[in-house]
Design a protein around this motif. Structure first.
Motif, mmCIF file in Angstrom:
data_model
loop_
_atom_site.group_PDB
_atom_site.id
_atom_site.type_symbol
_atom_site.label_atom_id
_atom_site.label_comp_id
_atom_site.label_asym_id
_atom_site.label_seq_id
_atom_site.Cartn_x
_atom_site.Cartn_y
_atom_site.Cartn_z
ATOM 1 N N UNK A 27 0.809 -1.214 0.000
ATOM 2 C CA UNK A 27 0.000 0.000 0.000
ATOM 3 C C UNK A 27 0.845 1.269 0.000
ATOM 4 N N UNK A 28 1.976 1.249 0.734
ATOM 5 C CA UNK A 28 2.721 2.482 0.976
ATOM 6 C C UNK A 28 4.101 2.528 0.342
ATOM 7 N N UNK A 29 4.580 1.369 -0.154
ATOM 8 C CA UNK A 29 5.937 1.302 -0.663
ATOM 9 C C UNK A 29 6.942 1.145 0.467
ATOM 10 N N UNK A 30 8.173 0.860 0.099
ATOM 11 C CA UNK A 30 9.209 0.646 1.109
ATOM 12 C C UNK A 30 9.487 1.921 1.900
ATOM 13 N N UNK A 31 9.736 3.012 1.179
ATOM 14 C CA UNK A 31 10.092 4.254 1.856
ATOM 15 C C UNK A 31 8.936 4.818 2.672
ATOM 16 N N UNK A 32 7.707 4.535 2.246
ATOM 17 C CA UNK A 32 6.546 5.072 2.939
ATOM 18 C C UNK A 32 6.098 4.260 4.138
ATOM 19 N N UNK A 33 6.773 3.159 4.404
ATOM 20 C CA UNK A 33 6.427 2.290 5.533
ATOM 21 C C UNK A 33 7.518 2.397 6.584
ATOM 22 N N UNK A 34 7.165 2.895 7.754
ATOM 23 C CA UNK A 34 8.146 3.062 8.827
ATOM 24 C C UNK A 34 8.153 1.855 9.757
ATOM 25 N N UNK A 35 9.184 1.789 10.579
ATOM 26 C CA UNK A 35 9.234 0.738 11.599
ATOM 27 C C UNK A 35 8.032 0.848 12.528
ATOM 28 N N UNK A 36 7.657 2.069 12.862
ATOM 29 C CA UNK A 36 6.486 2.265 13.730
ATOM 30 C C UNK A 36 5.218 1.750 13.064
ATOM 31 N N UNK A 37 5.106 1.951 11.742
ATOM 32 C CA UNK A 37 3.953 1.414 11.008
ATOM 33 C C UNK A 37 3.915 -0.108 11.124
ATOM 34 N N UNK A 38 5.070 -0.730 10.934
ATOM 35 C CA UNK A 38 5.151 -2.192 10.939
ATOM 36 C C UNK A 38 4.829 -2.760 12.319
ATOM 37 N N UNK A 39 5.484 -2.232 13.334
ATOM 38 C CA UNK A 39 5.255 -2.780 14.675
ATOM 39 C C UNK A 39 3.843 -2.491 15.159
ATOM 40 N N UNK A 40 3.313 -1.322 14.789
ATOM 41 C CA UNK A 40 1.944 -1.002 15.192
ATOM 42 C C UNK A 40 0.927 -1.925 14.558
ATOM 43 N N UNK A 41 1.105 -2.195 13.265
ATOM 44 C CA UNK A 41 0.166 -3.076 12.570
ATOM 45 C C UNK A 41 0.287 -4.510 13.056
ATOM 46 N N UNK A 42 1.514 -4.924 13.394
ATOM 47 C CA UNK A 42 1.740 -6.286 13.872
ATOM 48 C C UNK A 42 1.365 -6.454 15.344
ATOM 49 N N UNK A 43 1.312 -5.330 16.069
ATOM 50 C CA UNK A 43 0.998 -5.408 17.487
ATOM 51 C C UNK A 43 2.152 -5.938 18.324
ATOM 52 N N UNK A 44 3.386 -5.612 17.906
ATOM 53 C CA UNK A 44 4.566 -6.080 18.642
ATOM 54 C C UNK A 44 5.495 -4.897 18.910
ATOM 55 N N UNK A 45 6.436 -5.106 19.798
ATOM 56 C CA UNK A 45 7.417 -4.070 20.129
ATOM 57 C C UNK A 45 8.544 -4.077 19.101
ATOM 58 N N UNK A 46 9.295 -2.961 19.005
ATOM 59 C CA UNK A 46 10.450 -2.952 18.098
ATOM 60 C C UNK A 46 11.442 -4.074 18.391
ATOM 61 N N UNK A 47 11.661 -4.388 19.676
ATOM 62 C CA UNK A 47 12.612 -5.455 20.009
ATOM 63 C C UNK A 47 12.113 -6.802 19.496
ATOM 64 N N UNK A 48 10.797 -7.046 19.592
ATOM 65 C CA UNK A 48 10.235 -8.293 19.078
ATOM 66 C C UNK A 48 10.335 -8.339 17.556
ATOM 67 N N UNK A 49 10.146 -7.189 16.926
ATOM 68 C CA UNK A 49 10.271 -7.119 15.465
ATOM 69 C C UNK A 49 11.691 -7.491 15.040
ATOM 70 N N UNK A 50 12.675 -6.889 15.712
ATOM 71 C CA UNK A 50 14.070 -7.173 15.352
ATOM 72 C C UNK A 50 14.409 -8.640 15.604
ATOM 73 N N UNK A 51 13.859 -9.204 16.664
ATOM 74 C CA UNK A 51 14.128 -10.613 16.969
ATOM 75 C C UNK A 51 13.524 -11.532 15.914
ATOM 76 N N UNK A 52 12.359 -11.154 15.392
ATOM 77 C CA UNK A 52 11.661 -12.009 14.436
ATOM 78 C C UNK A 52 12.170 -11.839 13.009
ATOM 79 N N UNK A 53 12.515 -10.595 12.633
ATOM 80 C CA UNK A 53 12.809 -10.315 11.225
ATOM 81 C C UNK A 53 14.192 -9.715 10.972
ATOM 82 N N UNK A 54 14.823 -9.167 11.977
ATOM 83 C CA UNK A 54 16.119 -8.535 11.770
ATOM 84 C C UNK A 54 15.992 -7.048 11.606
ATOM 85 N N UNK A 55 15.503 -6.601 10.454
ATOM 86 C CA UNK A 55 15.312 -5.171 10.219
ATOM 87 C C UNK A 55 14.286 -4.979 9.102
#
Length: 198
Positions: A27-55
């Motif tokens: 929907x937003x493209x790579x540049x238009x999608x922030x880490x906050x967008x990703x973690x918010x939509x997934x319902x996880x913390x940044x640390x959990x995101x990094x543990x699951x996916x790396x970056x």
């Protein structure tokens, strides 16, 4: 304390989280999608995101390559048609239906990924290009089989017609991204196939 931790891990569905990321990038493209967008939509913390996916770059690559597998299936299934023309028609029509699926954003994530994004997506675009070359090879091989059997005339250039298929396919994707309805795209397929050598 250990048991609740295990419960939280079971509550995180990585595949579902990846699908969420795929939709956001779509929907937003790579540049238009922030880490906050990703973690918010997934319902996880940044640390959990990094543990699951790396970056972000890694999850983007995984999303694109995972989606590409869907198109691999479309190409492979189409190659099983009795003629190259029937294979190309099935490929284009099945792709149109995929591009315009109401359960997802219009168009093709892979084409969008190839055209957008900055330095962080260069390796992804290179990998994507390699996979698209492999898929177009499926089309070329199907055309060459018709040439070998005499179903197509010897004057047919398999490389040129393979590129024709790719150009039409990418054009349909771009038009779907622009909001062209499914019915109109199928009309375009019908018109495009009139150029196919008899």
């Amino acid at each position: 304390m250990g048991t609740p931790g295990r419960g939280r891990r079971r509550g995180f569905d990585r595949d579902e989280a990846l699908l969420t990321a795929t939709r956001l990038f779509w929907e937003r493209g790579y540049d238009g999608t922030s880490l906050a967008d990703l973690t918010g939509a997934m319902g996880i913390s940044p640390s959990s995101f990094y543990a699951a996916f790396g970056d972000k770059r890694t999850v983007f690559a995984e999303a694109v390559l995972g989606y590409m597998r869907r198109y691999t299936a479309i190409y492979v299934d189409a190659a099983g048609e009795p003629t190259a023309r029937a294979a190309v028609e099935r490929l284009l029509r099945d792709s149109v239906d995929e591009f315009t699926d109401e359960d997802r954003p219009m168009g093709c994530l892979t084409v969008s990924a190839a055209m957008t994004g900055g330095a962080d997506t260069i390796d992804v675009r290179r990998t994507l290009e390699e996979q698209q070359v492999a898929l177009t090879a499926v089309v070329r091989e199907r055309i060459e089989r018709d040439l070998a059997s005499g179903a197509l005339g010897a004057e047919v250039d398999p490389e040129a017609w393979t590129e024709w298929v790719r150009v039409v396919w990418e054009g349909l994707s771009n038009q779907a991204n622009a909001g062209t309805p499914r019915e109109r795209l199928h009309e375009v397929v019908t018109l495009a196939l009139r150029a196919w050598p008899s």
